[in-house]
Design a protein around this motif. Structure first.
Motif, short mmCIF file in Angstrom:
data_model
loop_
_atom_site.label_atom_id
_atom_site.label_comp_id
_atom_site.label_asym_id
_atom_site.label_seq_id
_atom_site.Cartn_x
_atom_site.Cartn_y
_atom_site.Cartn_z
N THR A 1 88.73 114.31 112.50
CA THR A 1 89.68 113.72 113.45
C THR A 1 91.07 114.20 113.08
OG1 THR A 1 88.36 111.76 113.95
CG2 THR A 1 90.73 111.56 114.24
N TYR A 2 91.82 114.58 114.08
CA TYR A 2 93.17 115.12 113.89
C TYR A 2 94.18 114.08 114.35
CZ TYR A 2 97.23 117.97 115.37
OH TYR A 2 98.47 118.46 115.57
N GLY A 3 95.11 113.73 113.45
CA GLY A 3 96.13 112.75 113.83
C GLY A 3 95.53 111.40 114.16
N GLU A 4 96.03 110.80 115.21
CA GLU A 4 95.60 109.45 115.60
C GLU A 4 94.45 109.51 116.60
OE1 GLU A 4 96.03 106.64 114.46
OE2 GLU A 4 97.89 106.62 113.31
N GLY A 5 93.31 110.00 116.13
CA GLY A 5 92.09 109.95 116.94
C GLY A 5 91.81 111.17 117.79
N ASP A 6 92.61 112.23 117.66
CA ASP A 6 92.42 113.40 118.51
C ASP A 6 91.36 114.34 117.95
OD1 ASP A 6 94.40 112.52 120.24
OD2 ASP A 6 95.99 113.54 119.13
N ALA A 7 90.87 115.22 118.82
CA ALA A 7 89.97 116.28 118.38
C ALA A 7 90.77 117.34 117.64
CB ALA A 7 89.28 116.91 119.59
N PRO A 8 90.17 118.00 116.63
CA PRO A 8 90.83 119.13 115.99
C PRO A 8 91.09 120.25 117.01
CG PRO A 8 88.92 118.41 114.73
CD PRO A 8 88.86 117.71 116.05
N ASP A 9 91.96 121.16 116.66
CA ASP A 9 92.28 122.27 117.57
C ASP A 9 91.02 123.03 117.98
OD1 ASP A 9 94.92 121.61 117.39
OD2 ASP A 9 95.46 123.21 116.00
N SER A 10 90.09 123.22 117.04
CA SER A 10 88.89 124.00 117.34
C SER A 10 87.97 123.29 118.32
CB SER A 10 88.12 124.29 116.05
OG SER A 10 87.72 123.08 115.42
N ALA A 11 88.19 121.99 118.54
CA ALA A 11 87.33 121.22 119.44
C ALA A 11 88.07 120.72 120.67
CB ALA A 11 86.72 120.03 118.70
N ALA A 12 89.33 121.11 120.81
CA ALA A 12 90.14 120.57 121.90
C ALA A 12 89.56 120.91 123.27
CB ALA A 12 91.57 121.09 121.79
N ARG A 13 89.09 122.15 123.43
CA ARG A 13 88.54 122.54 124.73
C ARG A 13 87.26 121.77 125.03
NH1 ARG A 13 88.11 128.76 126.56
NH2 ARG A 13 90.36 128.42 126.52
N PHE A 14 86.41 121.59 124.03
CA PHE A 14 85.17 120.84 124.22
C PHE A 14 85.49 119.40 124.60
CE2 PHE A 14 81.66 118.18 122.83
CZ PHE A 14 80.55 118.87 123.27
N ALA A 15 86.45 118.80 123.89
CA ALA A 15 86.80 117.41 124.17
C ALA A 15 87.39 117.25 125.55
CB ALA A 15 87.78 116.91 123.11
N GLY A 16 88.14 118.25 126.00
CA GLY A 16 88.80 118.14 127.28
C GLY A 16 87.93 118.51 128.47
N ALA A 17 86.95 119.39 128.26
CA ALA A 17 86.12 119.86 129.36
C ALA A 17 84.71 119.29 129.30
CB ALA A 17 86.08 121.39 129.37
N ALA A 18 83.98 119.62 128.23
CA ALA A 18 82.58 119.19 128.14
C ALA A 18 82.45 117.67 128.14
CB ALA A 18 81.95 119.77 126.88
N MET A 19 83.33 116.99 127.40
CA MET A 19 83.22 115.54 127.30
C MET A 19 83.77 114.82 128.52
SD MET A 19 83.89 114.97 123.19
CE MET A 19 83.73 113.18 123.32
N ALA A 20 84.38 115.57 129.41
CA ALA A 20 84.81 114.97 130.69
C ALA A 20 83.69 115.05 131.72
CB ALA A 20 86.05 115.69 131.21
N ALA A 21 82.66 115.82 131.43
CA ALA A 21 81.52 115.97 132.34
C ALA A 21 80.45 114.92 132.01
CB ALA A 21 80.95 117.38 132.23
N SER A 22 79.43 114.89 132.84
CA SER A 22 78.34 113.92 132.66
C SER A 22 76.99 114.62 132.69
CB SER A 22 78.41 112.84 133.74
OG SER A 22 79.62 112.12 133.67
N PRO A 23 76.71 115.44 131.67
CA PRO A 23 75.44 116.17 131.65
C PRO A 23 74.27 115.26 131.28
CG PRO A 23 76.62 116.56 129.62
CD PRO A 23 77.53 115.73 130.49
N ASP A 24 73.08 115.68 131.62
CA ASP A 24 71.88 114.99 131.18
C ASP A 24 71.50 115.56 129.81
OD1 ASP A 24 69.44 113.85 130.72
OD2 ASP A 24 68.39 114.87 132.37
#
Length: 448
Positions: free
Chosen positions: A99-122
Motif C-alpha cells: 500500500t502506498y501512502g494512505e491506502g493507495d495502490a503502488p505506482d506499478s499497480a495504479a493502472r490495474f486499480a484504476g481500470a481493472a478494478m473499476a470493471a466487473s468481470p466474472d
C-alpha cells in the motif's frame, strides 16, 4: 530517509492460526484448481506483485521459488502486466500487494486499480490468496491489499485461505504466508526465507548539511565497512540500518553515493518525537553513534528506482529535502558514464541554509554534467514556491525533454511534494502520456 521496514526479516515458521481442517480445505481447493485448464504465461500459478520499493517483488520471487520447489509451474510478474485477458483465463493467482501512502495502490499497480478494478468481470474460475503489506501507523492500513481482496471476492473468486496482513514486515505474518505456500506446494521442508545478514560499518564522516536551517537538521553521513571490502550496489538502491534502540524495525535510506567513491553516503533528517526525544534511528545516526561504534547495515536492491533501461535516456530528476540522496546517485552514475543530458529540479526552504550539495551541483552545471539546474526555495519569496511550480514554469522544456525520450525520477516526501509533482506532471504532459511513461518504466518514484 525512508521509514519503511524490511519485509524479508523472517522469523522461524509459526504454526498456522487456522486449524488443520481449514488448511486441508485450502489444499483440496488448490488441487481441484490444478486440473487441466488454460495455462497463462506458461505457468499454472501466477504470483502477482504490486510493489513500490521492491519489497513485494522480492516476496513474489521467493513465493514462486517455493511453489517451484514443490514441482509446480509458477511465475512471478508485476501487476502492471496483469490485464483482463489474463484474468479471464488464469485459475490460480497469489497476490502480494503493498500500500502506498494512505491506502493507495503502488505506482506499478495504479493502472490495474484504476481500470481493472473499476470493471466487473466474472472471476468464478479463479482461486487466489492475498498477502497485504502495510504500516499500521497509517489510517488506511494495508488499504490496497484489503481493497484488492474485497474486489476479488465480490466478483466470484475463491480464496485459498484468508488474507494475511503484514504490519511493517511482521515476521509472524510472513512466516504464516510461507507456511501456507509450503502446504500448497506440497512441501514442508522448504528453507526459511532468510534475509541477508547485517554487516558492521562505521561512520567515517558526519556533516551537518543545513546549518542555520529553519527545518530539522539534515546530516550527510559517510560509512565504510569495519572489516570487509566495500560491497557493490547500484544508483537507486537502499541501505537498511538496524538501530540498537529498535532492532526489530530497521530503517531504509536511499544511498547517495556510488561504490566507486569508496564509501556509502546517506542524507538523514534528524527526527524528534512529540515529547522532544530523538528518533530511534535518525537520532543514533546523526548524534549519538560514535565513530568507532559498529553500525549494523545491509544493502537492498531497489530495482524500480535503478536506471536499468533508462541509463541511456536523458534524465529529469525531481525532488526535495533528503530526496536529493537518491537523485544524487542517479545523476553521478550518468555523469561518470559521460552523459550530460541531466536536468535536476530541486526544492527546499532557504537558499542560504538549505542548498544541499551546493558546490557539487554548481560544479556539475559548470562542467556540463548537468544540462539544467532549477531550484525552488519555498521561504525566500513573498509567496511559497515549490518544486512543482518549477514544472509548470518550464512546461515547454519539460514536454520537449519527454518527447526526446527522457525518463523522470522523483524522490522525496510523500506529503506535499510527491502529490504536487504528480499533479503538475499530469497538467503539463496529460494523463495518457503520464500513464504511458509509467507503463514504459520512464516515470519512477521513490517517495516516503
Amino acid at each position: 530517509m525512508m521509514l519503511t521496514i524490511d519485509p524479508v526479516r523472517w522469523g522461524s515458521a509459526l504454526a498456522l492460526s487456522s486449524g488443520y481442517l481449514a488448511m486441508c480445505l485450502a489444499i483440496w481447493r488448490a488441487r481441484a484448481a490444478a486440473r487441466p485448464g488454460p495455462v497463462t504465461g506458461a505457468a499454472d500459478w501466477l504470483v502477482v506483485h504490486a510493489s513500490q520499493t521492491g519489497s513485494a517483488e522480492h516476496l513474489a520471487a521467493r513465493t514462486a521459488a517455493t511453489l517451484s520447489t514443490g514441482g509446480l509451474s509458477a511465475r512471478a510478474m508485476c501487476m502492471s502486466e496483469l490485464g483482463p485477458d489474463t484474468l479471464s483465463v488464469a485459475q490460480r493467482i497469489l497476490f502480494i500487494a503493498s500500500t502506498y501512502g494512505e491506502g493507495d495502490a503502488p505506482d506499478s499497480a495504479a493502472r490495474f486499480a484504476g481500470a481493472a478494478m473499476a470493471a466487473s468481470p466474472d472471476l468464478s474460475h479463479l482461486h487466489y490468496a492475498v498477502l497485504a503489506l502495510g504500516d499500521s501507523s497509517y489510517t488506511h492500513y494495508c488499504g490496497f491489499g484489503r481493497a484488492l481482496d474485497g474486489w476479488l471476492a465480490a466478483h466470484g473468486a475463491t480464496a485459498l485461505f484468508d488474507r494475511i496482513d503484514v504490519d511493517r514486515g511482521d515476521p509472524a505474518a510472513l512466516a504464516a504466508w510461507q507456511h501456507h505456500i509450503g502446504r500448497l506446494a506440497g512441501t514442508s521442508d522448504a528453507p526459511d526465507w532468510e534475509a541477508p545478514n547485517y554487516g558492521n560499518w562505521r561512520i567515517a564522516a558526519r556533516t551537518l548539511a543545513n546549518p542555520g536551517s529553519a527545518g530539522a537538521p539534515l546530516y550527510r553521513i559517510a560509512l565504510v565497512p569495519v572489516d570487509a571490502a566495500l560491497p557493490d550496489w547500484e544508483a537507486g538502491d537502499l541501505a537498511q540500518v538496524s538501530a540498537p534502540a529498535d532492532p526489530g524495525h530497521p530503517r531504509e535510506y536511499s544511498i547517495a553515493s556510488l561504490p566507486s567513491e569508496g564509501r556509502l553516503e546517506l542524507l538523514v533528517r534528524l527526527q524528534r518525537r512529540a515529547d522532544g526525544s530523538l528518533g530511534a534511528a535518525s537520532g543514533w545516526l546523526c548524534e549519538t553513534a560514535s565513530p568507532d561504534e559498529p553500525i549494523p547495515l545491509r544493502i537492498r536492491a531497489h530495482g524500480r528506482f535503478r536506471l536499468n533501461g533508462n541509463a541511456g535516456r536523458p534524465l529529469i530528476a525531481i525532488g526535495n529535502g533528503s530526496g536529493l540522496a537518491g537523485l544524487r546517485a542517479l545523476l553521478k552514475a550518468r555523469i561518470d558514464a559521460g552523459k550530460g543530458d541531466n536536468w535536476l529540479l530541486f526544492g527546499e526552504r532557504n537558499a542560504a541554509h538549505d542548498f544541499l550539495c551546493r558546490d557539487e551541483l554548481q560544479g556539475w552545471l559548470a562542467s556540463g554534467g548537468l544540462a539544467r539546474l532549477d531550484l525552488a526555495f519555498s521561504r525566500d519569496g513573498a509567496t511559497p514556491r515549490y518544486v512543482q511550480h518549477l514544472l509548470r514554469e518550464h512546461a515547454p522544456a519539460l514536454r520537449s525533454w519527454v518527447d526526446d525520450g527522457a525518463a523522470i525520477y522523483v524522490c522525496g516526501s510523500l506529503q506535499g511534494m510527491a502529490g504536487g509533482v504528480h499533479e503538475a506532471l499530469t497538467e503539463v504532459l496529460g494523463v495518457e502520456m503520464l500513464d504511458a511513461l509509467t507503463a514504459a518504466g520512464r516515470y519512477r518514484r521513490d517517495v516516503y
